[in-house]
Design an enzyme around this catalytic site. Structure first.
Site, PDB file in Angstrom:
ATOM      1  N   GLY A  76       0.700  -1.284  -0.161  1.00 21.87           N
ATOM      2  CA  GLY A  76      -0.022   0.076   0.060  1.00 21.87           C
ATOM      3  C   GLY A  76       0.868   1.066   0.115  1.00 21.87           C
ATOM      4  NE  ARG A  77      -2.807   5.032   1.820  1.00 23.52           N
ATOM      5  CZ  ARG A  77      -4.131   4.970   2.029  1.00 23.52           C
ATOM      6  NH1 ARG A  77      -4.677   5.950   1.556  1.00 23.52           N
ATOM      7  NH2 ARG A  77      -4.398   4.060   2.831  1.00 23.52           N
ATOM      8  CB  ILE A  78       3.265   2.490   4.758  1.00 23.38           C
ATOM      9  CG1 ILE A  78       2.543   3.493   5.538  1.00 23.38           C
ATOM     10  CG2 ILE A  78       4.558   2.288   5.378  1.00 23.38           C
ATOM     11  CD1 ILE A  78       1.895   3.125   6.661  1.00 23.38           C
ATOM     12  CG  HIS A  87       2.422   0.613  17.717  1.00 26.53           C
ATOM     13  ND1 HIS A  87       1.269  -0.362  17.625  1.00 26.53           N
ATOM     14  CD2 HIS A  87       2.127   1.236  16.637  1.00 26.53           C
ATOM     15  CE1 HIS A  87       0.482  -0.182  16.592  1.00 26.53           C
ATOM     16  NE2 HIS A  87       1.096   0.702  16.038  1.00 26.53           N
ATOM     17  CB  ILE A  88       7.421   5.003  18.284  1.00 27.05           C
ATOM     18  CG1 ILE A  88       8.508   4.011  17.908  1.00 27.05           C
ATOM     19  CG2 ILE A  88       7.015   4.839  19.839  1.00 27.05           C
ATOM     20  CD1 ILE A  88       9.797   4.686  18.456  1.00 27.05           C
ATOM     21  NE  ARG A 128      -5.289  -7.618   0.425  1.00 29.46           N
ATOM     22  CZ  ARG A 128      -6.198  -6.807   1.299  1.00 29.46           C
ATOM     23  NH1 ARG A 128      -7.297  -7.446   1.734  1.00 29.46           N
ATOM     24  NH2 ARG A 128      -5.675  -5.792   1.490  1.00 29.46           N
ATOM     25  CB  THR A 129      -4.405  -6.237  -5.871  1.00 31.56           C
ATOM     26  OG1 THR A 129      -4.449  -5.274  -5.012  1.00 31.56           O
ATOM     27  CG2 THR A 129      -5.836  -7.025  -5.920  1.00 31.56           C
ATOM     28  NE  ARG A 159      -2.871  -2.258  13.811  1.00 32.95           N
ATOM     29  CZ  ARG A 159      -2.536  -0.919  13.400  1.00 32.95           C
ATOM     30  NH1 ARG A 159      -1.225  -0.963  13.286  1.00 32.95           N
ATOM     31  NH2 ARG A 159      -3.054  -0.167  13.455  1.00 32.95           N
ATOM     32  CD  GLU A 192       1.323  -3.343  19.706  1.00 30.05           C
ATOM     33  OE1 GLU A 192       2.070  -3.877  18.949  1.00 30.05           O
ATOM     34  OE2 GLU A 192       0.678  -1.942  19.509  1.00 30.05           O
ATOM     35  CB  ILE A 231       6.568  -0.823  10.735  1.00 29.99           C
ATOM     36  CG1 ILE A 231       6.328  -1.145   9.112  1.00 29.99           C
ATOM     37  CG2 ILE A 231       7.935  -0.859  11.236  1.00 29.99           C
ATOM     38  CD1 ILE A 231       6.775   0.348   8.493  1.00 29.99           C
TER      39      ILE A 231
HETATM   40  C1  8YV Z   1      -1.168   4.532  15.265  1.00 31.65           C
HETATM   41  C2  8YV Z   1      -0.856   2.839  13.569  1.00 31.65           C
HETATM   42  O1  8YV Z   1      -0.405   5.378  16.215  1.00 31.65           O
HETATM   43  O2  8YV Z   1      -1.759   4.152  12.257  1.00 31.65           O
HETATM   44  C3  8YV Z   1      -1.726   3.166  12.527  1.00 31.65           C
HETATM   45  O3  8YV Z   1      -2.198   2.084  12.036  1.00 31.65           O
HETATM   46  O4  8YV Z   1      -0.376   1.642  13.730  1.00 31.65           O
HETATM   47  C4  8YV Z   1      -0.071   3.821  14.350  1.00 31.65           C
HETATM   48  O5  8YV Z   1       0.172   4.870  13.643  1.00 31.65           O
HETATM   49  C5  8YV Z   1      -1.572   3.558  16.624  1.00 31.65           C
HETATM   50  O6  8YV Z   1      -2.317   2.562  15.993  1.00 31.65           O
HETATM   51  C6  8YV Z   1      -2.585   4.387  17.555  1.00 31.65           C
HETATM   52  O7  8YV Z   1      -3.857   4.359  17.053  1.00 31.65           O
END
Ligand code: 8YV
Length: 328
Positions: free
Chosen positions: A156-158, A287-288, A179-180, A240, A269, A238
């Site tokens: 995706g975008r990231i 998760h930063i 997936r695509t 989930r 987490e 990065i």
């Molecule tokens: C969030 C993230 O800060 O955007 C997301 O999906 O994982 C993080 O950027 C975190 O999920 C808190 O909402």
């Protein structure tokens, strides 16, 4: 006219509270206590809209118990904390915060991958422990980023942002699985080639996970997948927790069937599998990935703007579902 009631389920920037207070009757949680399900339900009684983070689960039970709720604005691009079919069925609009965090998160993904490949935290801990007494030819030798093969799962975008950084900034060969398949123009822009998941696992020197979490992606990287990776490869997550089977990963890191891992997200987490905490070849962050000051402000503003737009114009800026029927 009475103002709509909104709940800001977690602590947010005071400036956001101030601006929302001009239009809404705002309830806050500036102590930032993570609300249990029943506390969240209690705080949502008579509330029309909520600003949430990934920690607040919006599911069917909650929706039934909070019939006045009409819109939930997640301060995150991911929205696996939403039971989207239940929200849609009950006519509850969901929104997320795409785009504003893309580059910040891609920067971090790249940084975590580099830190893992070059053993940054492991060597820092060695230095801090006072163990650095002399230079040695093979001290903390890692693997190169430049010229290596970057594998991206989830484009995706990231994912595209990470691909571009690798291809254009570091001369990496970029392969991806999604997936695509992307359209040819996007593939050319990212200089990325589409491959099967098996080929991705087998060829990547550095594999980065950037796919959304769903039942389908649960344990997308488990023992079988890790076994296909090169012993010199690194894995960076990065996306989930839950996409990686952390127990299987800890075993692979311990046995050195892969060289290292960079993890910003974890199954269950903020708890972290104890084994991961003791392994030297893993870089761990809480998760930063989206946590630059300007980006966190932009995420909060977009979430707030979605609430404003919903109540003033009857539409939102970044919807994650299409609400047609309302069952209340
Ligand atoms: C969030 C993230 O800060 O955007 C997301 O999906 O994982 C993080 O950027 C975190 O999920 C808190 O909402």
């Amino acid at each position: 006219m009475t103002k709509p009631k909104i709940l800001l389920a977690r602590a947010v920037f005071p400036a956001i509270i101030e601006s929302l207070s001009t239009r809404f009757d705002v309830a806050t949680n500036q102590t930032d206590q993570v609300l249990t399900k029943s506390e969240l339900i209690a705080r949502l009684q008579g509330v029309d809209g909520a600003l949430t983070t990934g920690s607040e689960r919006i599911d069917s039970d909650l929706l039934v118990a909070c019939p006045q709720l009409k819109v939930v604005a997640n301060m995150a691009v991911g929205y696996n904390n939403f039971d989207l079919p239940a929200m849609t069925e009950r006519g509850v609009q969901g929104t997320n915060t795409p785009d504003v965090l893309t580059d910040t998160t891609a920067d971090f993904g790249f940084a975590l991958m580099m830190a893992t490949a070059r053993r940054l935290t492991e060597s820092e801990h060695f230095l801090r422990r006072g163990e650095w007494t002399k230079w040695r030819y093979d001290m903390f030798t890692g693997s190169d980023i430049h010229g290596a093969t970057l594998g991206i799962l989830g484009m995706g975008r990231i994912g595209q942002g990470i691909a571009s950084r690798g291809a254009h900034g570091f001369g990496m060969e970029v392969i991806y699985h999604n997936r695509t398949r992307l359209d040819p123009a996007t593939e050319a822009r990212c200089r990325a080639s589409y491959v099967s998941k098996a080929e991705l696992l087998q060829r990547a020197d550095h594999l980065v996970l950037v796919l959304p979490y769903s039942a389908e992606s649960h344990h997308a990287i488990g023992a079988a997948e890790l076994a296909q990776m090169k012993p010199t490869a690194t894995l960076t997550n990065i996306a989930r927790g839950g996409i990686v089977d952390d127990v299987a990963l800890a075993a692979a890191l311990k046995a050195r069937t892969i060289a290292g891992a960079g993890l910003d997200v974890f199954e269950g987490e903020p708890a972290v599998l104890p084994d991961l905490l003791t392994l030297p070849n893993v870089v761990l962050t809480p998760h930063i990935a989206s946590a630059s000051g300007p980006t966190r402000m932009a995420m909060a503003r977009l979430a707030a703007d979605n609430l404003v737009s919903f109540f003033t114009e009857g539409r939102v800026l970044t919807p994650v579902n299409t609400v047609t029927s309302i069952v209340r």
